[in-house]
Design a protein around this motif. Structure first.
Motif, PDB file in Angstrom:
ATOM      1  N   GLY A 131       0.807  -1.211   0.000  1.00 35.47           N
ATOM      2  CA  GLY A 131       0.000   0.000   0.000  1.00 35.47           C
ATOM      3  C   GLY A 131       0.844   1.267   0.000  1.00 35.47           C
ATOM      4  O   GLY A 131       0.571   2.204  -0.758  1.00 35.47           O
ATOM      5  N   VAL A 132       1.872   1.305   0.833  1.00 37.87           N
ATOM      6  CA  VAL A 132       2.746   2.489   0.899  1.00 37.87           C
ATOM      7  C   VAL A 132       3.475   2.684  -0.428  1.00 37.87           C
ATOM      8  O   VAL A 132       3.504   3.798  -0.981  1.00 37.87           O
ATOM      9  N   LEU A 133       4.048   1.614  -0.964  1.00 36.04           N
ATOM     10  CA  LEU A 133       4.770   1.730  -2.228  1.00 36.04           C
ATOM     11  C   LEU A 133       3.819   2.098  -3.364  1.00 36.04           C
ATOM     12  O   LEU A 133       4.148   2.925  -4.218  1.00 36.04           O
ATOM     13  N   GLY A 134       2.619   1.501  -3.384  1.00 36.09           N
ATOM     14  CA  GLY A 134       1.658   1.816  -4.432  1.00 36.09           C
ATOM     15  C   GLY A 134       1.266   3.277  -4.418  1.00 36.09           C
ATOM     16  O   GLY A 134       1.152   3.905  -5.482  1.00 36.09           O
ATOM     17  N   TRP A 135       1.076   3.856  -3.240  1.00 39.62           N
ATOM     18  CA  TRP A 135       0.713   5.274  -3.136  1.00 39.62           C
ATOM     19  C   TRP A 135       1.827   6.163  -3.678  1.00 39.62           C
ATOM     20  O   TRP A 135       1.570   7.096  -4.447  1.00 39.62           O
ATOM     21  N   VAL A 136       3.062   5.866  -3.286  1.00 44.74           N
ATOM     22  CA  VAL A 136       4.200   6.661  -3.772  1.00 44.74           C
ATOM     23  C   VAL A 136       4.330   6.541  -5.293  1.00 44.74           C
ATOM     24  O   VAL A 136       4.538   7.544  -5.998  1.00 44.74           O
ATOM     25  N   MET A 137       4.173   5.337  -5.828  1.00 42.47           N
ATOM     26  CA  MET A 137       4.313   5.122  -7.267  1.00 42.47           C
ATOM     27  C   MET A 137       3.202   5.822  -8.050  1.00 42.47           C
ATOM     28  O   MET A 137       3.438   6.365  -9.136  1.00 42.47           O
ATOM     29  N   LEU A 138       1.989   5.838  -7.511  1.00 48.22           N
ATOM     30  CA  LEU A 138       0.886   6.497  -8.212  1.00 48.22           C
ATOM     31  C   LEU A 138       1.109   8.001  -8.275  1.00 48.22           C
ATOM     32  O   LEU A 138       0.854   8.633  -9.321  1.00 48.22           O
ATOM     33  N   GLN A 139       1.595   8.590  -7.185  1.00 46.41           N
ATOM     34  CA  GLN A 139       1.896  10.017  -7.202  1.00 46.41           C
ATOM     35  C   GLN A 139       3.000  10.330  -8.212  1.00 46.41           C
ATOM     36  O   GLN A 139       2.916  11.302  -8.971  1.00 46.41           O
ATOM     37  N   ALA A 140       4.033   9.497  -8.233  1.00 50.73           N
ATOM     38  CA  ALA A 140       5.146   9.724  -9.149  1.00 50.73           C
ATOM     39  C   ALA A 140       4.726   9.506 -10.600  1.00 50.73           C
ATOM     40  O   ALA A 140       5.231  10.170 -11.510  1.00 50.73           O
ATOM     41  N   SER A 141       3.807   8.571 -10.846  1.00 51.93           N
ATOM     42  CA  SER A 141       3.374   8.303 -12.217  1.00 51.93           C
ATOM     43  C   SER A 141       2.696   9.520 -12.825  1.00 51.93           C
ATOM     44  O   SER A 141       2.784   9.759 -14.039  1.00 51.93           O
ATOM     45  N   ARG A 142       2.009  10.310 -12.012  1.00 54.53           N
ATOM     46  CA  ARG A 142       1.361  11.528 -12.514  1.00 54.53           C
ATOM     47  C   ARG A 142       2.390  12.591 -12.857  1.00 54.53           C
ATOM     48  O   ARG A 142       2.231  13.335 -13.827  1.00 54.53           O
ATOM     49  N   GLN A 143       3.452  12.666 -12.073  1.00 52.99           N
ATOM     50  CA  GLN A 143       4.497  13.646 -12.358  1.00 52.99           C
ATOM     51  C   GLN A 143       5.268  13.271 -13.617  1.00 52.99           C
ATOM     52  O   GLN A 143       5.539  14.112 -14.462  1.00 52.99           O
ATOM     53  N   HIS A 144       5.603  11.984 -13.750  1.00 48.70           N
ATOM     54  CA  HIS A 144       6.408  11.525 -14.885  1.00 48.70           C
ATOM     55  C   HIS A 144       5.552  11.096 -16.074  1.00 48.70           C
ATOM     56  O   HIS A 144       6.107  10.743 -17.122  1.00 48.70           O
ATOM     57  N   ARG A 145       4.233  11.078 -15.925  1.00 52.00           N
ATOM     58  CA  ARG A 145       3.312  10.644 -16.985  1.00 52.00           C
ATOM     59  C   ARG A 145       3.707   9.262 -17.501  1.00 52.00           C
ATOM     60  O   ARG A 145       3.766   9.022 -18.698  1.00 52.00           O
ATOM     61  N   SER A 146       3.973   8.350 -16.561  1.00 51.67           N
ATOM     62  CA  SER A 146       4.442   7.003 -16.905  1.00 51.67           C
ATOM     63  C   SER A 146       3.314   5.994 -16.723  1.00 51.67           C
ATOM     64  O   SER A 146       2.871   5.733 -15.602  1.00 51.67           O
ATOM     65  N   ILE A 147       2.847   5.401 -17.829  1.00 46.32           N
ATOM     66  CA  ILE A 147       1.781   4.412 -17.747  1.00 46.32           C
ATOM     67  C   ILE A 147       2.300   3.119 -17.123  1.00 46.32           C
ATOM     68  O   ILE A 147       1.556   2.394 -16.461  1.00 46.32           O
ATOM     69  N   ALA A 148       3.591   2.807 -17.310  1.00 46.24           N
ATOM     70  CA  ALA A 148       4.164   1.608 -16.701  1.00 46.24           C
ATOM     71  C   ALA A 148       4.167   1.741 -15.179  1.00 46.24           C
ATOM     72  O   ALA A 148       3.831   0.795 -14.453  1.00 46.24           O
TER      73      ALA A 148
END
Length: 308
Positions: A131-148
């Motif tokens: 859960g913690v890692l998923g939250w951090v990754m989702l926030q970062a995906s919006r900044q980097h516009r990374s679908i992966a």
């Protein structure tokens, strides 16, 4: 929420973290399954193996996507991320089918669950990590516009909900003594993650087919163009597409024919810079046309008839 101070959270580093967390959760959930004998916890452990394979493949694809354009790929390698998302979706569906197969056998022959307390504690601990890692990754995906990165984050959240369902099912088995609840919960979990896998495959296919940019991004593009539009300047045939982290817009800019080439080029440069400033990651291609000239665009009716 993520700013320049959080630049450490790059897609590559977060995916490496996902690999490490996947290994940790595999260990914890497999241990929990061995202790309890719960097919629900077995299904949870199987999904963690999918997490590991997905994170490794996503890491490879993100690394490829960052390669600069070359002679064989003049538009870059950004679409490599869509292969990661599609591959992850396929793995999720395969894992779900395996869970259903295992649970159906246990449904026909229910077995008691042992050491429930410790098994649930291990499962909850692994869910907190995801859960913690998923939250951090989702926030970062919006900044980097990374679908992966987004796909891996959403899969981790799916894993958290999966674990919550399994924990609830096992607790109900311990409370009621109904052994058939364990495989039923496992099948319900499998159906849920299969839905998530299908969604990821669909998102990947749309990206490979040059899906248009999000409505809010298109609205921002129109708002930026409106600042330049006037009686002597207009825009039309605005089309957009997304390719991994990159965003593209093609359009026609009509202006008076008596402008010099230098004046026209300078005006186009102003529009391009404004678009790229207002929409991060955007690449604009603008065709200049005189005000009274319309461009010819091929339509389905204009396309040559297929040879009979």
């Amino acid at each position: 929420m993520f700013t320049k101070s959080s630049s450490w959270f790059t897609p590559q580093r977060l995916l490496w973290a996902s690999v490490v967390v996947a290994l940790m959760t595999i260990t914890l959930k497999t241990w929990a399954w061995k202790l309890t004998g719960s097919v629900g916890l077995l299904s949870d452990a199987m999904e963690s193996f999918v997490n590991l394979a997905s994170a490794i493949f996503a890491l490879v694809m993100v690394t490829i996507a960052k390669r600069p354009a070359d002679e064989d790929h003049p538009y870059g390698h950004h679409k490599a991320e869509y292969f990661s998302s599609g591959f992850e979706g396929i793995l999720i569906i395969a894992a779900a089918l395996g869970i259903i197969w295992a649970a159906s056998h246990r449904l026909a022959s229910p077995q008691p669950i042992e050491q429930v307390g410790l098994g649930l504690a291990l499962s909850v601990g692994s869910s907190v990590l995801n859960g913690v890692l998923g939250w951090v990754m989702l926030q970062a995906s919006r900044q980097h516009r990374s679908i992966a990165l987004e796909a891996d984050a959403r899969h981790l959240f799916s894993d958290v909900w999966t674990s919550a369902g399994v924990v609830l099912g096992i607790a109900m088995v311990a409370w009621t003594g109904w052994l058939w609840l364990d495989p039923v919960v496992a099948i319900a979990v499998a159906i849920n993650i299969m839905r998530e896998g299908a969604h990821l495959v669909w998102r990947s296919s749309q990206g490979l087919m040059d899906e248009a940019l999000e409505p809010e991004v298109q609205a921002q593009i129109q708002q930026t163009l409106a600042r330049f539009a006037g009686p002597k300047l207009r825009f039309d045939h605005v089309t957009t597409r997304r390719s991994g982290q990159r965003r593209f817009v093609d359009l026609h800019m009509h202006m008076p024919a008596d402008l010099t080439l230098g004046q026209a080029a300078a005006l186009r440069s102003d529009v391009e810079q404004a678009l790229m400033h207002d929409v991060p990651g955007l690449r604009a291609t603008i065709q200049l046309l005189p005000t009274n000239v319309e461009a010819y665009l091929e339509t389905n009716e204009d396309a040559p008839a297929a040879a009979s």
